[in-house]
Design a protein around this motif. Structure first.
Motif, PDB file in Angstrom:
ATOM      1  N   GLY A 164      51.976 -79.259 -16.938  1.00 40.19           N
ATOM      2  CA  GLY A 164      52.417 -79.340 -18.329  1.00 40.19           C
ATOM      3  C   GLY A 164      53.439 -80.449 -18.507  1.00 40.19           C
ATOM      4  O   GLY A 164      53.932 -81.023 -17.539  1.00 40.19           O
ATOM      5  N   GLN A 165      53.760 -80.731 -19.743  1.00 43.02           N
ATOM      6  CA  GLN A 165      54.759 -81.767 -20.022  1.00 43.02           C
ATOM      7  C   GLN A 165      55.290 -81.589 -21.430  1.00 43.02           C
ATOM      8  O   GLN A 165      54.556 -81.700 -22.411  1.00 43.02           O
ATOM      9  CB  GLN A 165      54.152 -83.162 -19.880  1.00 43.02           C
ATOM     10  N   ASP A 166      56.572 -81.228 -21.549  1.00 41.83           N
ATOM     11  CA  ASP A 166      57.249 -81.092 -22.831  1.00 41.83           C
ATOM     12  C   ASP A 166      56.493 -80.119 -23.749  1.00 41.83           C
ATOM     13  O   ASP A 166      56.368 -78.958 -23.433  1.00 41.83           O
ATOM     14  CB  ASP A 166      57.457 -82.461 -23.471  1.00 41.83           C
ATOM     15  N   VAL A 194      58.359 -72.740 -20.294  1.00 41.70           N
ATOM     16  CA  VAL A 194      59.722 -72.257 -20.094  1.00 41.70           C
ATOM     17  C   VAL A 194      60.611 -72.837 -21.184  1.00 41.70           C
ATOM     18  O   VAL A 194      60.274 -73.835 -21.828  1.00 41.70           O
ATOM     19  CB  VAL A 194      60.261 -72.657 -18.701  1.00 41.70           C
ATOM     20  N   SER A 195      61.774 -72.216 -21.366  1.00 39.20           N
ATOM     21  CA  SER A 195      62.736 -72.713 -22.350  1.00 39.20           C
ATOM     22  C   SER A 195      63.777 -73.624 -21.708  1.00 39.20           C
ATOM     23  O   SER A 195      64.464 -74.382 -22.410  1.00 39.20           O
ATOM     24  CB  SER A 195      63.444 -71.537 -23.037  1.00 39.20           C
ATOM     25  N   ARG A 202      58.583 -80.316 -16.864  1.00 37.23           N
ATOM     26  CA  ARG A 202      57.323 -79.892 -16.279  1.00 37.23           C
ATOM     27  C   ARG A 202      57.426 -78.379 -16.135  1.00 37.23           C
ATOM     28  O   ARG A 202      58.244 -77.876 -15.362  1.00 37.23           O
ATOM     29  CB  ARG A 202      57.106 -80.573 -14.926  1.00 37.23           C
ATOM     30  N   HIS A 203      56.618 -77.662 -16.880  1.00 31.90           N
ATOM     31  CA  HIS A 203      56.780 -76.213 -16.970  1.00 31.90           C
ATOM     32  C   HIS A 203      56.429 -75.488 -15.675  1.00 31.90           C
ATOM     33  O   HIS A 203      56.875 -74.355 -15.465  1.00 31.90           O
ATOM     34  CB  HIS A 203      55.944 -75.671 -18.130  1.00 31.90           C
ATOM     35  N   ALA A 204      55.639 -76.105 -14.796  1.00 33.29           N
ATOM     36  CA  ALA A 204      55.302 -75.503 -13.500  1.00 33.29           C
ATOM     37  C   ALA A 204      55.275 -76.606 -12.440  1.00 33.29           C
ATOM     38  O   ALA A 204      54.322 -77.384 -12.372  1.00 33.29           O
ATOM     39  CB  ALA A 204      53.959 -74.787 -13.553  1.00 33.29           C
ATOM     40  N   SER A 205      56.339 -76.676 -11.634  1.00 28.09           N
ATOM     41  CA  SER A 205      56.391 -77.683 -10.573  1.00 28.09           C
ATOM     42  C   SER A 205      56.002 -77.110  -9.214  1.00 28.09           C
ATOM     43  O   SER A 205      55.731 -77.861  -8.283  1.00 28.09           O
ATOM     44  CB  SER A 205      57.787 -78.314 -10.501  1.00 28.09           C
ATOM     45  N   SER A 221      62.931 -80.742 -14.794  1.00 29.00           N
ATOM     46  CA  SER A 221      63.080 -81.848 -15.728  1.00 29.00           C
ATOM     47  C   SER A 221      63.034 -83.151 -14.940  1.00 29.00           C
ATOM     48  O   SER A 221      63.749 -83.313 -13.954  1.00 29.00           O
ATOM     49  CB  SER A 221      64.413 -81.726 -16.471  1.00 29.00           C
ATOM     50  N   ASP A 222      62.189 -84.082 -15.394  1.00 30.34           N
ATOM     51  CA  ASP A 222      62.037 -85.364 -14.696  1.00 30.34           C
ATOM     52  C   ASP A 222      62.037 -86.491 -15.729  1.00 30.34           C
ATOM     53  O   ASP A 222      60.994 -86.870 -16.256  1.00 30.34           O
ATOM     54  CB  ASP A 222      60.745 -85.383 -13.885  1.00 30.34           C
TER      55      ASP A 222
END
Length: 291
Positions: A164-166, A194-195, A202-205, A221-222
């Motif tokens: 995911g992304q943003d 995620v909040s 990235r919601h799942a790293s 966060s990247d």
């Protein structure tokens, strides 16, 4: 660093290990290498004995001559060595996760961001590729950073995720998995977000599944190669006997970790009360920590 109290997983903390030990960071993380090619994108336990842990680390490198895998040794929670493993034959591009195969000691699945998987065996410093596969086709925008295997009621399931992304949530995928044939059953999927972190997220790293089938997910966060990075770890839901994932109404944050981009975690106990984490801090290199 803040840790939430969440029963048996209240002890989940990020371990960072400085290599060499004299280079230990003020925040407790320990380095296993500096610079863009030294990050940790996946991690799994190779062996444990008398306070020593040997871990398999994979890296998201893309060019010939760049390391893809290494063995990291920790004693008493401190990194004492990091030895590269030679990857024979076709070099993977952008490895993002590695996971032990249940019931097959020494065997692992490593997954690259485009969905190509590698079934490998590791013995000492020797890595052998046993086979390759591609995960079932998802969305065209998918970029995978996670892969886990778990037996539930005797059936082996694979769980993997687009990061995911943003505004675009991560997508969690799950399916029955046949290790011998490297094939998948019918795929189930659902979105996850995620909040926190809230920006460049990235919601799942990475993800991990505990012995009692709870799904743990890291988010990061990247904003770019120089950071600054932020990460958080969540209890996200449960893997069911039919291979589906039931998410909690709101992911439960176990901890947040400013300053690092967590891309790897593996449980060191059945309850996941102790965890080995790894970071890919881009220009800042790779770090690990036991918590």
């Amino acid at each position: 660093m803040k840790i939430a109290n969440l029963g048996v997983i209240s002890a989940l903390t990020l371990a960072a290990v400085a290599f060499p030990a004299t280079a230990q960071a003020d925040d407790g993380w320990q380095s296993i290498g500096e610079g863009m090619t030294a990050g940790v994108s996946g991690i799994a336990v190779l062996s444990r004995h008398a306070g020593r842990i040997d871990a398999l680390v994979v890296r998201d490198n893309k060019k010939p001559g760049e390391n893809r895998a290494l063995r990291v040794r920790l004693k008493g929670g401190k990194v004492t060595g990091a030895e590269p493993l030679e990857w024979p034959g076709e070099l993977p591009v952008d490895l993002e996760s590695v996971e032990p195969v249940p019931g097959r000691p020494g065997e692992y699945i490593a997954l690259a961001s485009a969905g190509k998987g590698f079934h490998i065996r590791v013995s000492g410093l020797c890595l052998t590729v046993l086979g390759t596969f591609t995960v079932p086709k998802g969305d065209a925008a998918d970029n995978y950073e996670s892969f886990a295997l778990k037996k539930v009621d005797g059936r082996l399931f694979a769980v993997w995720a687009d990061r995911g992304q943003d505004a675009r949530p991560a997508t969690l995928y799950s399916a029955a998995f046949d290790v011998a044939k490297l094939t998948f059953g019918a795929v189930k999927s659902l979105p996850f977000r995620v909040s926190y972190p809230a920006k460049d997220v990235r919601h799942a790293s990475d993800l991990e599944i505990t012995k009692d089938n709870r799904v743990l997910i890291t988010a990061a966060s990247d904003p770019g190669d120089a950071g600054p990075f932020d990460s958080a770890v969540y209890a996200a839901g449960t893997l069911r006997a039919d291979g589906s994932i039931t998410l909690t109404a709101t992911p439960v944050k176990i901890g947040d970790y400013p300053g690092h981009k967590i891309e790897a975690l593996t449980c060191l106990t059945d309850s996941c009360g102790r965890v080995l984490y790894g970071t890919d801090d881009e220009q800042g290199g790779g770090r690990v920590r036991i918590g």
